[in-house]
Design an enzyme around this catalytic site. Structure first.
Site, PDB file in Angstrom:
ATOM      1  N   ARG A  18      25.234 -10.010  23.307  1.00  0.00           N
ATOM      2  CA  ARG A  18      26.199 -10.127  24.485  1.00  0.00           C
ATOM      3  C   ARG A  18      26.971  -8.738  24.740  1.00  0.00           C
ATOM      4  NH1 ARG A  18      26.045 -15.283  22.219  1.00  0.00           N
ATOM      5  NH2 ARG A  18      26.683 -17.084  23.215  1.00  0.00           N
ATOM      6  N   ASP A  58      14.910  -9.491  18.877  1.00  0.00           N
ATOM      7  CA  ASP A  58      15.622  -9.966  19.999  1.00  0.00           C
ATOM      8  C   ASP A  58      16.439  -8.808  20.458  1.00  0.00           C
ATOM      9  OD1 ASP A  58      14.385 -12.153  19.672  1.00  0.00           O
ATOM     10  OD2 ASP A  58      16.348 -13.432  19.609  1.00  0.00           O
ATOM     11  N   ASN A 107      10.703 -13.854  22.843  1.00  0.00           N
ATOM     12  CA  ASN A 107      11.353 -15.158  22.761  1.00  0.00           C
ATOM     13  C   ASN A 107      12.941 -15.159  22.721  1.00  0.00           C
ATOM     14  OD1 ASN A 107      11.119 -17.868  22.408  1.00  0.00           O
ATOM     15  ND2 ASN A 107      10.071 -17.929  20.546  1.00  0.00           N
ATOM     16  N   ASP A 113      22.540 -23.855  14.760  1.00  0.00           N
ATOM     17  CA  ASP A 113      21.483 -22.881  13.932  1.00  0.00           C
ATOM     18  C   ASP A 113      21.628 -22.966  12.550  1.00  0.00           C
ATOM     19  OD1 ASP A 113      20.393 -22.210  16.303  1.00  0.00           O
ATOM     20  OD2 ASP A 113      21.404 -20.198  16.451  1.00  0.00           O
ATOM     21  N   LYS A 170      14.687 -24.990  21.260  1.00  0.00           N
ATOM     22  CA  LYS A 170      14.961 -23.622  20.609  1.00  0.00           C
ATOM     23  C   LYS A 170      13.390 -22.970  20.549  1.00  0.00           C
ATOM     24  CE  LYS A 170      19.336 -23.925  20.245  1.00  0.00           C
ATOM     25  NZ  LYS A 170      20.503 -23.176  19.802  1.00  0.00           N
ATOM     26  N   GLU A 171      13.339 -22.121  19.542  1.00  0.00           N
ATOM     27  CA  GLU A 171      12.251 -21.255  19.574  1.00  0.00           C
ATOM     28  C   GLU A 171      11.020 -22.277  19.411  1.00  0.00           C
ATOM     29  OE1 GLU A 171      15.023 -20.338  18.316  1.00  0.00           O
ATOM     30  OE2 GLU A 171      15.119 -18.240  18.141  1.00  0.00           O
ATOM     31  N   HIS A 214      12.021 -18.006  12.953  1.00  0.00           N
ATOM     32  CA  HIS A 214      12.547 -17.197  11.841  1.00  0.00           C
ATOM     33  C   HIS A 214      13.418 -18.158  11.214  1.00  0.00           C
ATOM     34  CE1 HIS A 214      16.241 -16.701  14.739  1.00  0.00           C
ATOM     35  NE2 HIS A 214      15.602 -17.369  15.214  1.00  0.00           N
ATOM     36  N   ARG A 215      14.125 -18.999  11.670  1.00  0.00           N
ATOM     37  CA  ARG A 215      14.896 -19.975  10.896  1.00  0.00           C
ATOM     38  C   ARG A 215      14.101 -20.780  10.060  1.00  0.00           C
ATOM     39  NH1 ARG A 215      19.360 -18.067  11.748  1.00  0.00           N
ATOM     40  NH2 ARG A 215      20.105 -17.388  13.988  1.00  0.00           N
ATOM     41  N   LYS A 242      12.891 -11.656  14.092  1.00  0.00           N
ATOM     42  CA  LYS A 242      13.662 -11.947  15.327  1.00  0.00           C
ATOM     43  C   LYS A 242      15.168 -11.815  15.107  1.00  0.00           C
ATOM     44  CE  LYS A 242      13.392 -15.595  18.871  1.00  0.00           C
ATOM     45  NZ  LYS A 242      14.995 -15.722  19.422  1.00  0.00           N
ATOM     46  N   GLY A 275     -11.192  -1.833 -15.082  1.00  0.00           N
ATOM     47  CA  GLY A 275     -12.485  -1.241 -15.067  1.00  0.00           C
ATOM     48  C   GLY A 275     -12.553   0.057 -15.149  1.00  0.00           C
ATOM     49  N   THR A 281     -13.542   4.404 -14.767  1.00  0.00           N
ATOM     50  CA  THR A 281     -13.364   5.130 -13.655  1.00  0.00           C
ATOM     51  C   THR A 281     -14.098   5.099 -12.707  1.00  0.00           C
ATOM     52  OG1 THR A 281     -12.989   6.540 -15.583  1.00  0.00           O
ATOM     53  CG2 THR A 281     -13.211   7.765 -13.696  1.00  0.00           C
ATOM     54  N   GLY A 296      -7.937   1.288  -8.076  1.00  0.00           N
ATOM     55  CA  GLY A 296      -6.887   1.490  -7.386  1.00  0.00           C
ATOM     56  C   GLY A 296      -6.973   1.182  -5.992  1.00  0.00           C
TER      57      GLY A 296
HETATM   58  N1  LIG Z   1     -16.768  -0.725  -2.655  1.00  0.00           N
HETATM   59  C1  LIG Z   1     -15.723   0.115  -2.951  1.00  0.00           C
HETATM   60  N2  LIG Z   1     -14.648  -0.448  -3.445  1.00  0.00           N
HETATM   61  C2  LIG Z   1     -13.630   0.349  -4.006  1.00  0.00           C
HETATM   62  N3  LIG Z   1     -13.671   1.845  -3.776  1.00  0.00           N
HETATM   63  C3  LIG Z   1     -14.544   2.334  -3.043  1.00  0.00           C
HETATM   64  C4  LIG Z   1     -15.817   1.443  -2.829  1.00  0.00           C
HETATM   65  N4  LIG Z   1     -16.532   2.253  -2.185  1.00  0.00           N
HETATM   66  C5  LIG Z   1     -15.857   3.417  -2.186  1.00  0.00           C
HETATM   67  N5  LIG Z   1     -14.891   3.534  -2.510  1.00  0.00           N
HETATM   68  C6  LIG Z   1     -14.089   4.657  -3.124  1.00  0.00           C
HETATM   69  O1  LIG Z   1     -14.104   5.175  -4.173  1.00  0.00           O
HETATM   70  C7  LIG Z   1     -13.190   5.962  -4.650  1.00  0.00           C
HETATM   71  C8  LIG Z   1     -12.515   5.607  -6.047  1.00  0.00           C
HETATM   72  O2  LIG Z   1     -11.747   4.629  -5.949  1.00  0.00           O
HETATM   73  P1  LIG Z   1     -10.605   4.445  -6.608  1.00  0.00           P
HETATM   74  O3  LIG Z   1      -9.745   5.807  -6.881  1.00  0.00           O
HETATM   75  O4  LIG Z   1      -9.811   3.162  -6.287  1.00  0.00           O
HETATM   76  O5  LIG Z   1     -11.144   4.034  -8.277  1.00  0.00           O
HETATM   77  P2  LIG Z   1     -10.472   3.597  -9.492  1.00  0.00           P
HETATM   78  O6  LIG Z   1     -11.318   2.953 -10.266  1.00  0.00           O
HETATM   79  O7  LIG Z   1      -9.108   3.443  -9.255  1.00  0.00           O
HETATM   80  O8  LIG Z   1     -10.694   5.223 -10.104  1.00  0.00           O
HETATM   81  P3  LIG Z   1      -9.624   5.845 -11.635  1.00  0.00           P
HETATM   82  O9  LIG Z   1      -9.948   4.951 -12.492  1.00  0.00           O
HETATM   83  O10 LIG Z   1     -10.283   7.152 -11.917  1.00  0.00           O
HETATM   84  O11 LIG Z   1      -8.164   5.898 -10.983  1.00  0.00           O
HETATM   85  C9  LIG Z   1     -12.172   6.100  -3.421  1.00  0.00           C
HETATM   86  O12 LIG Z   1     -12.391   7.108  -2.636  1.00  0.00           O
HETATM   87  C10 LIG Z   1     -12.535   4.660  -2.753  1.00  0.00           C
HETATM   88  O13 LIG Z   1     -12.449   5.049  -1.400  1.00  0.00           O
HETATM   89  N1  LIG Z   2      -4.077   0.733 -18.317  1.00  0.00           N
HETATM   90  C1  LIG Z   2      -4.748   1.936 -18.452  1.00  0.00           C
HETATM   91  C2  LIG Z   2      -4.867   2.823 -17.569  1.00  0.00           C
HETATM   92  C3  LIG Z   2      -5.208   4.242 -17.655  1.00  0.00           C
HETATM   93  N2  LIG Z   2      -5.636   4.437 -19.001  1.00  0.00           N
HETATM   94  C4  LIG Z   2      -6.164   5.656 -19.224  1.00  0.00           C
HETATM   95  C5  LIG Z   2      -7.590   5.937 -19.412  1.00  0.00           C
HETATM   96  C6  LIG Z   2      -8.018   6.674 -18.034  1.00  0.00           C
HETATM   97  O1  LIG Z   2      -9.173   7.350 -18.243  1.00  0.00           O
HETATM   98  C7  LIG Z   2      -6.870   7.318 -17.720  1.00  0.00           C
HETATM   99  C8  LIG Z   2      -6.685   7.676 -16.194  1.00  0.00           C
HETATM  100  O2  LIG Z   2      -6.620   6.442 -15.712  1.00  0.00           O
HETATM  101  P1  LIG Z   2      -7.091   6.366 -14.014  1.00  0.00           P
HETATM  102  O3  LIG Z   2      -5.858   7.062 -13.148  1.00  0.00           O
HETATM  103  O4  LIG Z   2      -8.382   7.210 -13.810  1.00  0.00           O
HETATM  104  O5  LIG Z   2      -7.013   4.849 -13.691  1.00  0.00           O
HETATM  105  O6  LIG Z   2      -5.616   6.907 -18.275  1.00  0.00           O
HETATM  106  C9  LIG Z   2      -5.650   3.244 -20.030  1.00  0.00           C
HETATM  107  O7  LIG Z   2      -5.928   3.857 -20.946  1.00  0.00           O
HETATM  108  N3  LIG Z   2      -5.047   2.215 -19.771  1.00  0.00           N
END
Ligand SMILES: Nc1ncnc2c1ncn2[C@@H]1O[C@H](COP(=O)(O)OP(=O)(O)OP(=O)(O)O)[C@@H](O)[C@H]1O
Ligand SMILES: Nc1ccn([C@H]2C[C@H](O)[C@@H](COP(=O)(O)O)O2)c(=O)n1
Length: 662
Positions: free
Chosen positions: A30, A52, A94, A323, A350-351, A395-396, A423, A450, A452, A457
């Site tokens: 308004r 809105d 809306n 409302d 209303k919506e 929204h509500r 909204k 998992g 490296t 990540g």
């Molecule tokens: N299928 C897939 N799933 C996930 N990441 C992938 C895949 N294929 C390629 N990548 C690429 O792999 C690279 C490594 O991924 P990321 O850094 O997430 O791994 P990480 O397991 O977290 O490694 P770190 O333990 O060293 O931190 C990234 O550049 C990501 O984009």
């Molecule tokens: N939960 C975790 C995460 C990481 N670490 C250690 C072992 C890895 O080599 C390092 C770096 O991790 P990244 O960034 O590559 O995921 O840190 C661990 O012991 N426990």
């Protein structure tokens, strides 16, 4: 704002804290229109920033109005009673508070305008307003179905010598629209007669109040006749403040009544809205009190705590709070009997058809619901259930059903399409989570562990983003600790373990805007080198360093949930996680991924060297004494050697869905 397909709210067990509400939608739109019709500049403070108001601001810009909006302040340079642009196609989403008043204003100003919106807007009636305007000689055509937007407005021949008649029993917005627009042509006195019983009168009171602030002193005889004096002209007040939205307050008033129970707690405090409010929905506090809420109200603030429990069932004529009354329907789930909300026929236009929508979704939770053309009867569930709550782009509905998370069965609640709160209250869920609590074990955690470069990540970050959850990159903690130790001149090894652990306990780490800070130092890139990874692996083998970082990691477990990636998320840090994934890929695949990652950042590397380093790091991480890298007993193994990132994410989300009760 949660821009996710759905938001799972864990069962909530308590509430307390201070809430700052966004500006009132009804007042914001308004005021924007009045400022646009006035001469000169108006600075609007505490304006609601939402879908809105965005469509209203965009429309005003298109009409030639000066609009300088930033955050919650907008400076409007008014049109002074004429549309600078004589031709425009306006899309109004809306927003009924934009569609109806703009229809009236543009029809009186004359020009060539098309007004349209989302499909639901084209189902919301406007025929009574169009009939009233046509009675004045305005030229308005329907571009779709008769009685509904979209509309085509042309210049008509205005005849203003007889009172204007408008229906008041479908939507008070028709009367509001005429009241806001008619001063444009009030060279002589103009009267409006309301046909039928005027509903939602408090909204008309807001209109009259704001017109007065803009120099238009409407005379009223009861709720049947309104007269705009001859020679009325809009006068900008210069600065104007928008109060907090009273309808939005209803969710937090209900929250206080349901969730703020512990002795000595201050309850929920709402600032910027109180008894002095000009919004009709402030009367929601009376209804909440009837249901048992303890509310201390001052002119500009409210404090709410639980009083009666269970809440007391009510039977209420809700015409004056259309409302906010939706919130009562959800409070009724916690009542000691059947609650009846009467005189709510306006919900149907209303919506969405709000009576049908509320009835359907309340039943999903186990409530018994009887719905009529203009009433709703809600009996609390005997046995609470949970199900995805459909929100109907309303929204509500979304905000109301978040309150179902206090159910005694401790079931989570899934809100579909949570972004519809944009909204009126884009940060609604963030605000809710800032003043609610639950038991830590009720906040869900997904662990992705998992070796490296398996992609933990990357996958974890996307999963977190899709679920609207927090994200913990636990490896970053070890990387930062190693960096801090190096910067402090400490050699990474058992000899310096106590000193490094002391550093880790006080680690001034901060994650903000996708960046990582150690104190004030942006270390986002520094901690990503292969050397930093190796140092992190070494530091992570020190048991007291691991122990020192536990609380920091637990601190990430916050509402509404967490996705954590690392090596020991599922085995040590969050052993009760609802889902644990052990993500692997062949060493060759992982080395190739890391190689590409480094090369794309301009860091030189060789594939062979990377594979060697990576295997050495895996060996150390798996063989250390403290929390070695290994799958948790209850982890799902996912080898993504042959999967894309999207496929890996889809697999995790599928596994996650399998753990949900929806
Ligand atoms: N299928 C897939 N799933 C996930 N990441 C992938 C895949 N294929 C390629 N990548 C690429 O792999 C690279 C490594 O991924 P990321 O850094 O997430 O791994 P990480 O397991 O977290 O490694 P770190 O333990 O060293 O931190 C990234 O550049 C990501 O984009
Ligand atoms: N939960 C975790 C995460 C990481 N670490 C250690 C072992 C890895 O080599 C390092 C770096 O991790 P990244 O960034 O590559 O995921 O840190 C661990 O012991 N426990």
């Amino acid at each position: 704002m949660f821009d996710t397909a759905f938001l799972d709210i864990p069962a909530l067990t308590g509430a307390g804290g201070t809430v700052h509400l966004p500006g009132s939608k009804s007042i914001s739109n308004r005021v924007l229109l009045l400022a646009a019709l006035s001469e000169g500049r108006t600075t609007v403070h505490d304006l609601l920033a939402s879908d809105d108001t965005a469509v209203m601001l965009a429309a005003l810009r298109q009409l030639g109005c000066g609009v300088d909006a930033s955050g919650s302040t907008a400076v409007i340079t008014g049109l002074g009673g004429r549309a600078v642009q004589q031709q425009a196609k306006l899309y109004l989403g809306n927003a009924g508070t934009a569609m109806r008043p703009l229809t009236a204003a543009l029809a009186l100003l004359g020009g060539d305008f098309e007004l349209s919106g989302v499909p639901r807007m084209h189902e919301r009636p406007i025929g009574d307003l169009v009939d009233a305007l046509r009675g004045l000689g305005c030229a308005i055509d329907y571009l779709g179905e008769d009685g509904f937007p979209p509309l085509h407005i042309r210049t008509g021949q205005l005849v203003l010598d007889a009172p204007i008649r408008v229906r008041g029993d479908v939507s008070s917005q028709f009367l509001t629209s005429l009241l806001l627009a008619l001063p444009l042509v009030a060279s002589r006195e103009i009267s409006i007669e309301v046909v039928g019983e005027l509903i939602s009168r408090p909204y008309v009171e807001i209109t009259l109040n704001l017109l007065d602030r803009f120099g238009i002193a409407v005379q009223r005889e009861g709720w049947q006749r309104f007269t705009i004096p001859a020679g009325s002209r809009y006068r900008s007040p210069g600065d104007i403040h928008v109060e907090g939205d009273a309808s939005s307050a209803s969710y937090f008033i209900a929250l206080g009544a349901i969730g703020a129970w512990a002795e000595g707690q201050k309850g929920i405090e709402i600032e910027g809205l109180g008894e002095a409010s000009i919004q009709g929905d402030i009367h929601f506090i009376e209804a909440a009190r009837q249901m048992g809420a303890r509310i201390d109200a001052s002119a500009n603030s409210l404090r709410i705590r639980r009083g009666a429990w269970p809440l007391k069932a009510i039977a209420l004529d809700c015409n004056h709070i259309p409302d906010a009354a939706m919130t009562l329907a959800v409070m009724a789930l916690y009542a000691d009997g059947t609650s009846t909300l009467r005189n709510i026929a306006s919900w149907r236009v209303k919506e969405t058809d709000r009576i049908a929508a509320m009835a359907c979704e309340l039943r999903k939770l186990g409530a018994s619901v009887e719905e009529g053309q203009d009433f709703l009867k809600v009996t609390p569930p005997v046995l609470w259930q949970t199900a995805p709550i459909h929100t109907y782009d309303d929204h509500r509905v979304a905000m109301c059903f978040s309150l179902a998370a206090f159910n005694p069965a401790r079931l989570p609640v899934r809100i579909l399409d949570p972004r519809c709160v944009g909204k009126t209250f884009p940060d609604y869920f963030e605000t809710l989570f800032s003043v609610t609590r639950t038991e830590p074990e009720l906040v869900p955690v997904i662990c992705i562990d998992g070796p490296t470069a398996s992609g933990k990540g990357t996958v974890a970050a996307v999963v977190a983003q899709k679920l609207g959850y927090h994200f913990l990159d636990s490896g970053a903690m070890y990387r930062i600790t190693a960096l801090a130790a190096t910067q402090a001149g400490l050699a990474i090894g058992p000899a310096q373990e106590p000193a490094i652990a002391a550093l880790a306990r006080q680690l001034p780490v901060r994650f903000a805007d996708g960046k990582v800070f150690l104190g004030n130092q942006d270390v986002t890139e520094t901690i990503r080198t292969e050397e930093a990874g190796m140092n992190a692996s070494r530091v992570s083998a020190l048991p007291s360093v691991r122990l020192a970082l536990v609380d920091l990691q637990h601190g990430f477990r916050q509402l509404p949930g967490l996705v954590a990636d690392g090596r020991d998320m599922g085995t040590v840090i969050f052993p009760d996680a609802a889902l644990k994934i052990f993500l692997t890929a062949s060493a060759r695949q992982r080395a190739e991924r890391r190689y590409k990652q480094l090369i794309s950042k301009g860091i030189s590397a060789t594939l062979g060297g990377i594979q060697q380093d990576l295997e050495a790091r895996d060996a150390r991480d798996m063989s250390r004494q403290a929390a070695p890298l290994k799958p948790a007993d209850d982890a799902a193994l996912l080898d993504n050697s042959e999967l894309s990132i999207e496929e890996s994410v889809a697999q995790v989300l599928k596994l996650w869905q399998g753990t949900r009760p929806f």
